[in-house]
Design an enzyme around this catalytic site. Structure first.
Site, PDB file in Angstrom:
ATOM      1  N   ARG A 262       0.878  -1.271  -0.179  1.00  0.00           N
ATOM      2  CA  ARG A 262       0.049   0.131  -0.156  1.00  0.00           C
ATOM      3  C   ARG A 262       0.731   1.237   0.063  1.00  0.00           C
ATOM      4  O   ARG A 262       2.001   1.464   0.714  1.00  0.00           O
ATOM      5  CB  ARG A 262      -0.949   0.091   1.280  1.00  0.00           C
ATOM      6  CG  ARG A 262      -2.199  -0.921   1.081  1.00  0.00           C
ATOM      7  CD  ARG A 262      -2.920  -1.007   2.318  1.00  0.00           C
ATOM      8  NE  ARG A 262      -4.022  -1.941   2.102  1.00  0.00           N
ATOM      9  CZ  ARG A 262      -4.671  -2.517   3.069  1.00  0.00           C
ATOM     10  NH1 ARG A 262      -4.603  -1.659   4.534  1.00  0.00           N
ATOM     11  NH2 ARG A 262      -5.502  -3.334   2.955  1.00  0.00           N
ATOM     12  N   ARG A 277       2.402   0.942  10.456  1.00  0.00           N
ATOM     13  CA  ARG A 277       1.937   1.434   9.089  1.00  0.00           C
ATOM     14  C   ARG A 277       3.064   1.130   8.027  1.00  0.00           C
ATOM     15  O   ARG A 277       4.031   2.229   8.042  1.00  0.00           O
ATOM     16  CB  ARG A 277       1.437   2.897   9.112  1.00  0.00           C
ATOM     17  CG  ARG A 277       0.474   3.128   8.023  1.00  0.00           C
ATOM     18  CD  ARG A 277      -0.135   4.448   8.127  1.00  0.00           C
ATOM     19  NE  ARG A 277      -1.060   4.547   9.453  1.00  0.00           N
ATOM     20  CZ  ARG A 277      -2.364   4.320   9.027  1.00  0.00           C
ATOM     21  NH1 ARG A 277      -2.828   3.907   8.083  1.00  0.00           N
ATOM     22  NH2 ARG A 277      -2.940   4.263  10.258  1.00  0.00           N
ATOM     23  N   GLU A 349      -6.462  -1.108  15.494  1.00  0.00           N
ATOM     24  CA  GLU A 349      -6.987  -2.271  14.601  1.00  0.00           C
ATOM     25  C   GLU A 349      -5.894  -3.154  14.140  1.00  0.00           C
ATOM     26  O   GLU A 349      -4.831  -2.889  13.811  1.00  0.00           O
ATOM     27  CB  GLU A 349      -7.571  -1.208  13.329  1.00  0.00           C
ATOM     28  CG  GLU A 349      -8.203  -2.255  12.433  1.00  0.00           C
ATOM     29  CD  GLU A 349      -8.137  -1.546  11.157  1.00  0.00           C
ATOM     30  OE1 GLU A 349      -8.203  -2.221  10.010  1.00  0.00           O
ATOM     31  OE2 GLU A 349      -8.371  -0.178  10.852  1.00  0.00           O
ATOM     32  N   SER A 352     -10.398  -5.710   9.987  1.00  0.00           N
ATOM     33  CA  SER A 352     -11.618  -5.316   9.552  1.00  0.00           C
ATOM     34  C   SER A 352     -12.103  -6.378   8.932  1.00  0.00           C
ATOM     35  O   SER A 352     -11.835  -6.984   7.963  1.00  0.00           O
ATOM     36  CB  SER A 352     -11.368  -4.223   8.724  1.00  0.00           C
ATOM     37  OG  SER A 352     -11.298  -2.857   9.369  1.00  0.00           O
ATOM     38  N   ARG A 390       0.824  -6.427  12.761  1.00  0.00           N
ATOM     39  CA  ARG A 390       0.312  -5.997  13.852  1.00  0.00           C
ATOM     40  C   ARG A 390       0.175  -6.907  14.717  1.00  0.00           C
ATOM     41  O   ARG A 390       0.378  -6.899  15.914  1.00  0.00           O
ATOM     42  CB  ARG A 390      -0.832  -5.190  13.456  1.00  0.00           C
ATOM     43  CG  ARG A 390      -0.745  -4.136  12.479  1.00  0.00           C
ATOM     44  CD  ARG A 390      -1.957  -3.133  12.458  1.00  0.00           C
ATOM     45  NE  ARG A 390      -1.693  -1.871  11.831  1.00  0.00           N
ATOM     46  CZ  ARG A 390      -2.446  -0.835  11.704  1.00  0.00           C
ATOM     47  NH1 ARG A 390      -3.680  -0.910  12.568  1.00  0.00           N
ATOM     48  NH2 ARG A 390      -2.072   0.314  10.995  1.00  0.00           N
TER      49      ARG A 390
END
Length: 429
Positions: A262, A277, A349, A352, A390
């Site tokens: 990403r 991130r 988070e 999701s 994560r």
């Protein structure tokens, strides 16, 4: 993508659903384009019928020697042929306009999704576990002495720039163990089929799951046109693209462990420290393909699959349902699972899980057929099971000791040849 017929049938309901996402009314503009498209199609069909009728009369006029009528009819045929070509071209233009407009509109929220503007309006559903009570000041993952030898951001920056990391030794081994543990759990206990997929895909695959055209800047594209997948949701969901699958094969439940990429466009200055991130990261993804009537129950099931990973690792978490203003582009309803990070002193988070209804299926033309029935669009769902990097952060921070070591979850011991901790000098013991 949305069904223009449903918008025609109830434009007020469509606009009301968009308003819940904080968007302006769009039905009137869409229906205007649709009306122009349909009018051109009707006019083209009329021109073709008139051309065909005149063509039948040309020969008769020639046979009876009526040259004036022959020339008039021949000119009429030519004119109607030109009209038909022009009107068909205009219809294609309007069709493209309508498709482009529909592709840019996000999915409509389920009725039970809470309304809100942003993450502050998300609603907590439940919590599991208790954040560890430490008698020392918790460190973030990259500050823990046991971790420092195996997590090199400076070397990664030399190789690739910011938002990359080089893992080595015990930390690299731990990340691999986490991914293997997740895939094994999903395949042996949760009934998912393991799949290995490419990480380079065509435009059509990205379009099908909603990354294109609106979010192209969030992903990387090669010079010859391939896209690096932001998640294997793209490839796993597109396994049914363009297919009419047998209802008896549903639900289809897939999992894949892949590298993901990403650009993190728009996240400048956000989570720059550590590996929370990154531009390149690993995920164990879950995707389900279901009948429409089964998708909400499947959403809850997939959420439990992701929660179970955290429970087996002994990591405290909370599960929230996202409000209308915080949902992703393709989601009808989303559960976020947030793991406790002692170094930050808050939940972050880690998964999701979203139900998309037929939104992606329409973009992909993915359908199923009941025995003797008419093809209908499937429903698609996706979720992290989990984000491996994560999960690594959470294991390191929740397992840290005052001595600078890391105590590892029991569930991972078999994947580490019985090793139970990372020592202060960065070795498995």
């Amino acid at each position: 993508m949305h069904d223009i017929r449903a918008i025609r049938d109830n434009p007020a309901a469509f606009d009301a659903a968009l308003a819940r996402r904080g968007l302006p009314p769009m039905a009137e503009d869409l229906l205007s384009i649709d009306a122009a498209r349909r009018a051109r199609i009707t006019e083209a069909e009329t021109a073709k019928a008139e051309q065909n009728a005149a063509s039948k009369q040309v020969g008769a006029a020639k046979a009876r020697g009526d040259e004036a009528e022959f020339e008039r009819l021949r000119a009429l045929v030519a004119r109607k042929k030109a009209d038909m070509a022009r009107l068909e071209d205009e219809a294609r233009t309007e069709d493209s306009r309508l498709r482009d407009a529909l592709l840019a509109i996000p999915n409509l929220p389920h009725d039970d999704v809470p309304e809100g503007a942003d993450e502050a309006d998300n609603v907590e559903l439940r919590r599991w576990g208790t954040p560890p009570s430490l008698d020392f000041t918790a460190k973030e993952h990259f500050e823990i002495p046991a971790v420092a030898p195996g997590m090199d951001f400076a070397m990664a920056a030399k190789l690739s720039g910011s938002r990359f990391v080089v893992l080595s030794g015990a930390v690299a081994r731990l990340q691999r163990a986490l991914a293997q543990f997740m895939v094994d759990l999903h395949t042996t206990e949760h009934g998912l089929t393991e799949v290995w997929t490419p990480v380079l895909v065509r435009d059509e695959a990205m379009l099908g799951t909603g990354q294109l055209p609106k979010f192209g800047e969030d992903s990387y594209q090669t010079t010859n046109g391939w896209w690096l997948v932001p998640t294997s949701e793209v490839t796993l969901t597109n396994l049914v693209a363009g297919e009419i699958v047998d209802e008896a094969t549903l639900p289809r439940r897939y999992t894949a462990h892949t590298q993901c990429f990403r650009s993190e466009a728009g996240s400048a200055g956000k989570d720059t420290a550590g590996m929370l991130r990154q531009h390149q990261f690993e995920k164990v993804e879950m995707v389900s393909i279901t009948r429409p009537e089964d998708s909400l129950a499947e959403h809850d099931r997939m959420t439990r699959c992701a929660e179970t990973v955290l429970e087996r690792l002994g990591l405290p978490y909370r599960t929230v349902v996202l409000c209308t203003g915080d949902m992703g582009f393709g989601a009808q309803k989303t559960h976020d699972i947030e793991v406790w990070l002692p170094g930050q002193g808050k939940y972050r988070e880690i998964s999701s899980v979203s139900v998309c209804g037929d939104f992606q299926a329409r973009r992909m033309n993915a359908r199923y057929r009941a025995e003797g029935g008419k093809p209908a669009f499937v429903h698609t769902l996706n979720g992290s099971g989990l984000a491996v990097g994560r999960a690594l952060i959470a294991v390191l921070e929740n397992g840290q000791t005052a001595e600078g070591e890391v105590i590892l979850p029991q569930a991972l011991h078999p994947y580490l040849q019985g090793r139970t901790r990372i020592t202060r000098d960065g070795t498995l013991a």
